[in-house]
Design a protein around this motif. Structure first.
Motif, PDB file in Angstrom:
ATOM      1  N   LYS A  80       0.800  -1.419   0.119  1.00 47.55           N
ATOM      2  CA  LYS A  80      -0.293   0.019   0.235  1.00 47.55           C
ATOM      3  C   LYS A  80       0.740   1.069   0.135  1.00 47.55           C
ATOM      4  O   LYS A  80       2.140   1.274   0.366  1.00 47.55           O
ATOM      5  CB  LYS A  80      -0.802   0.076   1.228  1.00 47.55           C
ATOM      6  N   VAL A  81       0.456   1.890  -0.337  1.00 48.69           N
ATOM      7  CA  VAL A  81       1.363   3.634  -0.120  1.00 48.69           C
ATOM      8  C   VAL A  81       0.662   4.600   0.392  1.00 48.69           C
ATOM      9  O   VAL A  81      -1.203   4.629   0.001  1.00 48.69           O
ATOM     10  CB  VAL A  81       0.922   3.970  -1.471  1.00 48.69           C
ATOM     11  N   THR A  82       0.934   5.532   0.815  1.00 49.66           N
ATOM     12  CA  THR A  82      -0.456   6.508   1.807  1.00 49.66           C
ATOM     13  C   THR A  82       0.467   8.103   0.947  1.00 49.66           C
ATOM     14  O   THR A  82       1.450   8.053   1.576  1.00 49.66           O
ATOM     15  CB  THR A  82      -0.242   6.974   3.052  1.00 49.66           C
ATOM     16  N   GLN A  83      -0.746   8.761  -0.327  1.00 49.38           N
ATOM     17  CA  GLN A  83      -0.121  10.481  -0.145  1.00 49.38           C
ATOM     18  C   GLN A  83      -0.957  11.442   0.759  1.00 49.38           C
ATOM     19  O   GLN A  83      -2.040  11.277   1.169  1.00 49.38           O
ATOM     20  CB  GLN A  83      -0.042  10.701  -1.743  1.00 49.38           C
ATOM     21  N   ILE A  84      -0.775  12.364   0.274  1.00 51.98           N
ATOM     22  CA  ILE A  84      -1.025  13.821   0.929  1.00 51.98           C
ATOM     23  C   ILE A  84      -1.537  14.621  -0.683  1.00 51.98           C
ATOM     24  O   ILE A  84      -0.363  14.735  -1.407  1.00 51.98           O
ATOM     25  CB  ILE A  84      -0.579  14.326   1.739  1.00 51.98           C
ATOM     26  N   VAL A  85      -2.830  14.174  -1.382  1.00 45.08           N
ATOM     27  CA  VAL A  85      -2.563  15.212  -2.387  1.00 45.08           C
ATOM     28  C   VAL A  85      -4.191  16.214  -1.864  1.00 45.08           C
ATOM     29  O   VAL A  85      -4.994  15.913  -1.694  1.00 45.08           O
ATOM     30  CB  VAL A  85      -3.335  14.219  -3.184  1.00 45.08           C
ATOM     31  N   LYS A  86      -3.456  17.723  -2.207  1.00 45.20           N
ATOM     32  CA  LYS A  86      -3.976  19.327  -1.961  1.00 45.20           C
ATOM     33  C   LYS A  86      -4.956  18.994  -0.513  1.00 45.20           C
ATOM     34  O   LYS A  86      -6.093  18.772  -0.538  1.00 45.20           O
ATOM     35  CB  LYS A  86      -5.361  18.560  -2.993  1.00 45.20           C
ATOM     36  N   ASP A  87      -4.014  18.376   0.591  1.00 41.01           N
ATOM     37  CA  ASP A  87      -4.243  18.599   2.107  1.00 41.01           C
ATOM     38  C   ASP A  87      -5.434  16.823   1.894  1.00 41.01           C
ATOM     39  O   ASP A  87      -5.688  17.039   3.234  1.00 41.01           O
ATOM     40  CB  ASP A  87      -5.025  19.685   2.568  1.00 41.01           C
ATOM     41  N   LYS A  88      -5.605  15.887   1.098  1.00 35.06           N
ATOM     42  CA  LYS A  88      -6.381  14.313   1.453  1.00 35.06           C
ATOM     43  C   LYS A  88      -5.756  13.703   1.598  1.00 35.06           C
ATOM     44  O   LYS A  88      -5.313  13.629   0.924  1.00 35.06           O
ATOM     45  CB  LYS A  88      -7.366  15.620   0.265  1.00 35.06           C
ATOM     46  N   THR A  89      -5.618  13.639   2.557  1.00 33.27           N
ATOM     47  CA  THR A  89      -4.673  11.924   2.559  1.00 33.27           C
ATOM     48  C   THR A  89      -5.357  10.549   2.381  1.00 33.27           C
ATOM     49  O   THR A  89      -6.667  10.251   2.156  1.00 33.27           O
ATOM     50  CB  THR A  89      -4.208  11.421   4.460  1.00 33.27           C
ATOM     51  N   ILE A  90      -4.312  10.102   0.916  1.00 29.57           N
ATOM     52  CA  ILE A  90      -5.887   8.889   0.518  1.00 29.57           C
ATOM     53  C   ILE A  90      -4.514   7.897   0.756  1.00 29.57           C
ATOM     54  O   ILE A  90      -2.921   7.658   0.669  1.00 29.57           O
ATOM     55  CB  ILE A  90      -5.233   9.409  -0.919  1.00 29.57           C
ATOM     56  N   THR A  91      -4.858   6.962   1.060  1.00 28.73           N
ATOM     57  CA  THR A  91      -4.246   5.694   0.961  1.00 28.73           C
ATOM     58  C   THR A  91      -5.135   5.049  -0.174  1.00 28.73           C
ATOM     59  O   THR A  91      -5.620   4.292  -0.230  1.00 28.73           O
ATOM     60  CB  THR A  91      -4.305   4.615   2.112  1.00 28.73           C
ATOM     61  N   LEU A  92      -3.811   4.557  -1.044  1.00 33.53           N
ATOM     62  CA  LEU A  92      -3.899   3.244  -2.444  1.00 33.53           C
ATOM     63  C   LEU A  92      -3.698   1.585  -1.449  1.00 33.53           C
ATOM     64  O   LEU A  92      -2.725   1.331  -1.020  1.00 33.53           O
ATOM     65  CB  LEU A  92      -3.275   3.970  -3.336  1.00 33.53           C
ATOM     66  N   LYS A  93      -3.758   0.550  -2.075  1.00 34.02           N
ATOM     67  CA  LYS A  93      -3.965  -0.892  -1.279  1.00 34.02           C
ATOM     68  C   LYS A  93      -4.036  -1.434  -3.179  1.00 34.02           C
ATOM     69  O   LYS A  93      -3.698  -0.795  -4.206  1.00 34.02           O
ATOM     70  CB  LYS A  93      -4.970  -1.451  -0.974  1.00 34.02           C
ATOM     71  N   GLU A  94      -2.946  -2.101  -3.076  1.00 36.09           N
ATOM     72  CA  GLU A  94      -3.147  -3.296  -4.053  1.00 36.09           C
ATOM     73  C   GLU A  94      -3.656  -3.420  -5.138  1.00 36.09           C
ATOM     74  O   GLU A  94      -4.719  -3.552  -4.914  1.00 36.09           O
ATOM     75  CB  GLU A  94      -2.416  -4.651  -3.717  1.00 36.09           C
ATOM     76  N   GLY A  95      -2.810  -3.101  -6.067  1.00 33.13           N
ATOM     77  CA  GLY A  95      -4.125  -3.167  -7.459  1.00 33.13           C
ATOM     78  C   GLY A  95      -4.897  -1.477  -7.750  1.00 33.13           C
ATOM     79  O   GLY A  95      -4.917  -1.648  -9.150  1.00 33.13           O
TER      80      GLY A  95
END
Length: 333
Positions: A85-100
């Protein structure tokens, strides 16, 4: 390169990753850059020529364990979670993407990436904006009014706040297509660029299916009424006979409401959508049949041949005969 070799390459810790595993923190390659002030925050600028080095698409494995600070760039970035998984902050919003899952971030969008673990393997596709808009999008949008609508929706900044997340983790084709693209990129063969272009088309076609499914699911969960995708599918099947009134009656809408809904969501009128579908059908017949142009015009509902020629050229930029000749040449090469 086969899938096993690819997996070994991606999972093997690089010298930089070994360094950051022992010394967590911000990646050192950013420390020599001077951040700019962006709405009161420090943001680093990433340059296209430094990142892509002349390629239309550059594929990178994200460096694990290192933090990528808030930054923006002048290229489009597609992030694919190969593993973990990976966690990003995009325009002050925290987003976690999982496999796939996949996230596409448009140009000039501030975002950062938090440190990842050893099992978190992220693939970054850095794409020239010109490639994204003219190469494969134009090919996808020629398939019909649904594809054209989805392409516009996916690439429309206003609709998605400059980034879009695809819940592609349950799509069975995307992992294999991504692996094929990565094998080709890391172990290039003859015509590698052309092969990669084809994989990009296939991947984006699958992403449009994911987008279409999510759009329909969200609409069905909200009110149970027909979504714009349902309406466009109906128009694709019934473009020769349907009218605004008959389509509205089919979906239990008032004609004025349907007209407004179509214009708001597609930026085209009902009449323009029908015309687009007719012309798309004529292009298919020109490419895949030996029917005379006047028969094709009649087939799609144009009795006036001169009017058909004008509308076709307005839509495709060439005459029907030029379109047929151009596509027959490309098929024979």
């Amino acid at each position: 390169m086969d899938y096993k070799e690819l997996d070994e390459k991606l999972r093997t810790l690089t010298a930089r990753e070994l360094h950051y595993k022992s010394n967590p923190g911000m990646s050192e390659k950013y420390k020599h850059l001077d951040p700019i002030d962006y709405h009161g925050k420090k943001v680093y600028l990433f340059n296209l020529k430094d990142a892509i080095a002349g390629e239309n698409i550059s594929v990178l494995k994200h460096t694990r364990f290192a933090e990528v600070p808030m930054h923006k760039h002048d290229y489009i970035e597609l992030n694919y979670v190969y593993s973990g998984k990976v966690t990003q902050i995009v325009k002050d919003k925290t987003i976690t993407l999982k496999e796939g899952q996949i996230c596409i971030v448009d140009t000039e969008v501030p975002h950062s990436i938090l440190p990842t673990g050893e099992e978190d393997i992220i693939i970054n596709l850095l794409i020239r904006k010109e490639y994204f808009t003219t190469s494969f999008l134009s090919r996808l949008s020629s398939k019909g009014i649904i594809s054209e609508f989805l392409v516009t929706a996916v690439s429309d900044k206003k609709n998605h706040d400059n980034y879009i997340i695809f819940n592609s983790d349950n799509n069975r084709r995307i992992p294999n297509l991504m692996k094929e693209l990565l094998c080709e990129y890391f172990d290039k063969s003859l015509y590698a660029d052309e092969i990669i272009d084809c994989y990009m088309i296939l991947i984006f076609t699958e992403l449009m299916k994911v987008f279409q499914y999510d759009a329909n699911q969200a609409h069905a969960n909200s009110n149970g009424n027909a979504s714009i995708i349902d309406i466009l599918q109906y128009l694709e099947k019934n473009y020769m006979t349907c009218t605004l009134e008959s389509t509205a009656a089919h979906f239990n809408f008032h004609p004025n409401y349907l007209s407004s809904l179509i214009k708001k969501t597609t930026n085209k009128s009902f009449k323009e959508l029908i015309q687009a579908q007719r012309l798309t059908r004529s292009a298919i017949l020109l490419t895949n049949s030996h029917m005379p142009v006047y028969e094709i015009a009649n087939e799609i509902g144009y009795q006036n041949l001169n009017f058909f020629y004008k509308k076709f050229k307005d839509y495709f930029g060439v005459t029907p005969n030029e379109y047929r000749e151009k596509n027959n040449k490309s098929k024979s090469n």
